[in-house]
Design a protein around this motif. Structure first.
Motif, PDB file in Angstrom:
ATOM      1  N   GLY A 227     -11.246  -2.647   0.971  1.00 17.11           N
ATOM      2  CA  GLY A 227     -12.523  -3.078   0.406  1.00 17.11           C
ATOM      3  C   GLY A 227     -12.528  -4.563   0.096  1.00 17.11           C
ATOM      4  O   GLY A 227     -13.530  -5.265   0.338  1.00 17.11           O
TER       5      GLY A 227
ATOM      6  N   GLU B 216     -14.246   6.317   6.236  1.00 18.37           N
ATOM      7  CA  GLU B 216     -13.400   7.287   5.555  1.00 18.37           C
ATOM      8  C   GLU B 216     -11.940   6.913   5.799  1.00 18.37           C
ATOM      9  O   GLU B 216     -11.570   6.484   6.902  1.00 18.37           O
ATOM     10  CB  GLU B 216     -13.667   8.701   6.073  1.00 18.37           C
ATOM     11  CG  GLU B 216     -15.028   9.264   5.661  1.00 18.37           C
ATOM     12  CD  GLU B 216     -15.042   9.773   4.234  1.00 18.37           C
ATOM     13  OE1 GLU B 216     -14.303   9.224   3.379  1.00 18.37           O
ATOM     14  OE2 GLU B 216     -15.776  10.729   3.947  1.00 18.37           O
ATOM     15  N   LEU B 217     -11.107   7.095   4.777  1.00 19.61           N
ATOM     16  CA  LEU B 217      -9.703   6.705   4.847  1.00 19.61           C
ATOM     17  C   LEU B 217      -8.785   7.899   4.599  1.00 19.61           C
ATOM     18  O   LEU B 217      -9.099   8.773   3.789  1.00 19.61           O
ATOM     19  CB  LEU B 217      -9.376   5.659   3.774  1.00 19.61           C
ATOM     20  CG  LEU B 217     -10.192   4.382   3.698  1.00 19.61           C
ATOM     21  CD1 LEU B 217      -9.758   3.585   2.480  1.00 19.61           C
ATOM     22  CD2 LEU B 217      -9.997   3.557   4.949  1.00 19.61           C
TER      23      LEU B 217
ATOM     24  N   GLU C 263      -3.339   6.195  -0.822  1.00 17.19           N
ATOM     25  CA  GLU C 263      -4.681   6.052  -0.259  1.00 17.19           C
ATOM     26  C   GLU C 263      -5.561   5.185  -1.144  1.00 17.19           C
ATOM     27  O   GLU C 263      -6.397   4.419  -0.651  1.00 17.19           O
ATOM     28  CB  GLU C 263      -5.299   7.442  -0.077  1.00 17.19           C
ATOM     29  CG  GLU C 263      -6.605   7.441   0.696  1.00 17.19           C
ATOM     30  CD  GLU C 263      -7.030   8.853   1.058  1.00 17.19           C
ATOM     31  OE1 GLU C 263      -6.240   9.547   1.725  1.00 17.19           O
ATOM     32  OE2 GLU C 263      -8.129   9.262   0.663  1.00 17.19           O
TER      33      GLU C 263
ATOM     34  N   ASP D 295     -15.644   6.853   1.288  1.00 17.40           N
ATOM     35  CA  ASP D 295     -14.603   6.017   0.695  1.00 17.40           C
ATOM     36  C   ASP D 295     -15.025   4.554   0.582  1.00 17.40           C
ATOM     37  O   ASP D 295     -14.867   3.924  -0.471  1.00 17.40           O
ATOM     38  CB  ASP D 295     -13.316   6.119   1.508  1.00 17.40           C
ATOM     39  CG  ASP D 295     -12.659   7.483   1.382  1.00 17.40           C
ATOM     40  OD1 ASP D 295     -12.781   8.111   0.309  1.00 17.40           O
ATOM     41  OD2 ASP D 295     -12.024   7.925   2.353  1.00 17.40           O
ATOM     42  N   ILE D 296     -15.529   3.990   1.682  1.00 14.97           N
ATOM     43  CA  ILE D 296     -16.012   2.600   1.670  1.00 14.97           C
ATOM     44  C   ILE D 296     -17.340   2.554   2.415  1.00 14.97           C
ATOM     45  O   ILE D 296     -17.463   3.085   3.518  1.00 14.97           O
ATOM     46  CB  ILE D 296     -15.012   1.640   2.342  1.00 14.97           C
ATOM     47  CG1 ILE D 296     -13.675   1.622   1.597  1.00 14.97           C
ATOM     48  CG2 ILE D 296     -15.589   0.217   2.402  1.00 14.97           C
ATOM     49  CD1 ILE D 296     -12.611   0.762   2.277  1.00 14.97           C
TER      50      ILE D 296
ATOM     51  N   CYS E 201       0.858  -1.183   0.000  1.00 17.51           N
ATOM     52  CA  CYS E 201       0.000   0.000   0.000  1.00 17.51           C
ATOM     53  C   CYS E 201       0.893   1.232   0.000  1.00 17.51           C
ATOM     54  O   CYS E 201       1.509   1.556   1.022  1.00 17.51           O
ATOM     55  CB  CYS E 201      -0.928   0.014   1.219  1.00 17.51           C
ATOM     56  SG  CYS E 201      -2.340  -1.090   1.078  1.00 17.51           S
TER      57      CYS E 201
ATOM     58  N   GLN F 231      -7.532   1.869   0.064  1.00 17.45           N
ATOM     59  CA  GLN F 231      -8.980   1.732  -0.115  1.00 17.45           C
ATOM     60  C   GLN F 231      -9.323   0.442  -0.849  1.00 17.45           C
ATOM     61  O   GLN F 231     -10.233  -0.304  -0.448  1.00 17.45           O
ATOM     62  CB  GLN F 231      -9.518   2.933  -0.877  1.00 17.45           C
ATOM     63  CG  GLN F 231     -11.017   2.898  -1.131  1.00 17.45           C
ATOM     64  CD  GLN F 231     -11.463   3.990  -2.082  1.00 17.45           C
ATOM     65  OE1 GLN F 231     -10.769   4.303  -3.041  1.00 17.45           O
ATOM     66  NE2 GLN F 231     -12.606   4.586  -1.810  1.00 17.45           N
TER      67      GLN F 231
ATOM     68  N   LEU G  40     -17.422   1.342  -3.152  1.00 21.38           N
ATOM     69  CA  LEU G  40     -16.328   2.278  -2.978  1.00 21.38           C
ATOM     70  C   LEU G  40     -16.733   3.614  -3.592  1.00 21.38           C
ATOM     71  O   LEU G  40     -17.394   3.652  -4.625  1.00 21.38           O
ATOM     72  CB  LEU G  40     -15.053   1.766  -3.641  1.00 21.38           C
ATOM     73  CG  LEU G  40     -14.551   0.384  -3.207  1.00 21.38           C
ATOM     74  CD1 LEU G  40     -13.219   0.073  -3.886  1.00 21.38           C
ATOM     75  CD2 LEU G  40     -14.409   0.290  -1.700  1.00 21.38           C
ATOM     76  N   GLU G  41     -16.339   4.691  -2.940  1.00 20.97           N
ATOM     77  CA  GLU G  41     -16.668   6.048  -3.417  1.00 20.97           C
ATOM     78  C   GLU G  41     -18.180   6.236  -3.562  1.00 20.97           C
ATOM     79  O   GLU G  41     -18.672   6.704  -4.584  1.00 20.97           O
ATOM     80  CB  GLU G  41     -15.959   6.343  -4.743  1.00 20.97           C
ATOM     81  CG  GLU G  41     -14.457   6.332  -4.658  1.00 20.97           C
ATOM     82  CD  GLU G  41     -13.899   7.443  -3.761  1.00 20.97           C
ATOM     83  OE1 GLU G  41     -14.558   8.481  -3.638  1.00 20.97           O
ATOM     84  OE2 GLU G  41     -12.816   7.245  -3.182  1.00 20.97           O
TER      85      GLU G  41
END
Length: 207
Positions: A39, A92-93, A31, A74-75, A28, A35, A61-62
């Motif tokens: 997810g 939120e991330l 962001e 975000d998720i 990762c 995400q 997502l979104e």
């Protein structure tokens, strides 16, 4: 009980993802990748949480919030029980890299997202703010500038409901923010490079 199941899914998924990062199974670096991978893990954990043939799980997502200028979550995921009752969770991330050099503005953005979660009762019964970083300034910096010190989420710090937070630079990053709940900020050692904070937020308003 349904909210407890949502909470358990999030806790298991977050721990699992950061264990995979530490073990090298996933990388990762942004962001967006955080995400995507979170997810993916939530989808797996959510599916395993289903025990009745009529229960269902769905994730987005979104996810756009209804209404003008409310932004996106975000998720977002939902469990539907055997008797068609829904329970929904919004996450939120934020993923902050030391190299990005936007620390005061980023701290403001975290509180802005918490405020958004508090105001999404129309789409969520439970919310979480997840912040991951390789920059110790978010976690245990000794002091912040007086101009941005209101936006303080360091380990062990707290926020009292109703206190207005103001960005006091000549050109503020955004307007003042006031939250409706108390919060205590606790950071976890996630990996050898990353630390994260998973903060539960209760959505109780609709804008």
């Amino acid at each position: 009980m349904a909210v407890e199941r949502l909470r358990e899914i999030v806790f298991i998924a977050v721990r699992t993802l950061f264990a995979q990062i530490e073990g090298g199974r996933v990388r990762c670096e942004s962001e967006a990748t955080l995400q995507l991978h979170l997810g993916r893990v939530i989808t797996t954990v959510g599916d395993l949480a289903l025990v009745h043939p009529r229960e269902t799980f769905s994730i987005e997502l979104e996810k756009p919030l209804p209404g003008a200028k409310r932004g996106r979550i975000d998720i977002w995921f939902r469990l539907t029980s055997a008797d068609d009752r829904e329970c929904r969770c919004a996450i939120e991330l934020k993923f902050f890299k030391k190299a990005n050099q936007r620390e005061p503005n980023n701290r403001y953005e975290v509180f802005k997202d918490i405020a958004r979660l508090e105001c999404c009762k129309d789409v969520a019964d439970l919310g979480f703010m997840l912040v991951a970083t390789d920059h110790p300034h978010y976690v245990d910096q000794e002091v912040y500038s007086p101009d941005t010190q209101d936006f303080d989420l360091r380990h062990g710090k707290s926020y009292l409901a109703g206190r207005q937070m103001v960005y006091r630079t000549p050109k503020p990053h955004g307007p003042p923010i006031t939250l409706t709940h108390d919060y205590n900020f606790t950071w976890t050692d996630a990996t050898s490079q990353l630390r994260y904070m998973l903060l539960e937020v209760t959505p109780d308003l609709v804008v």
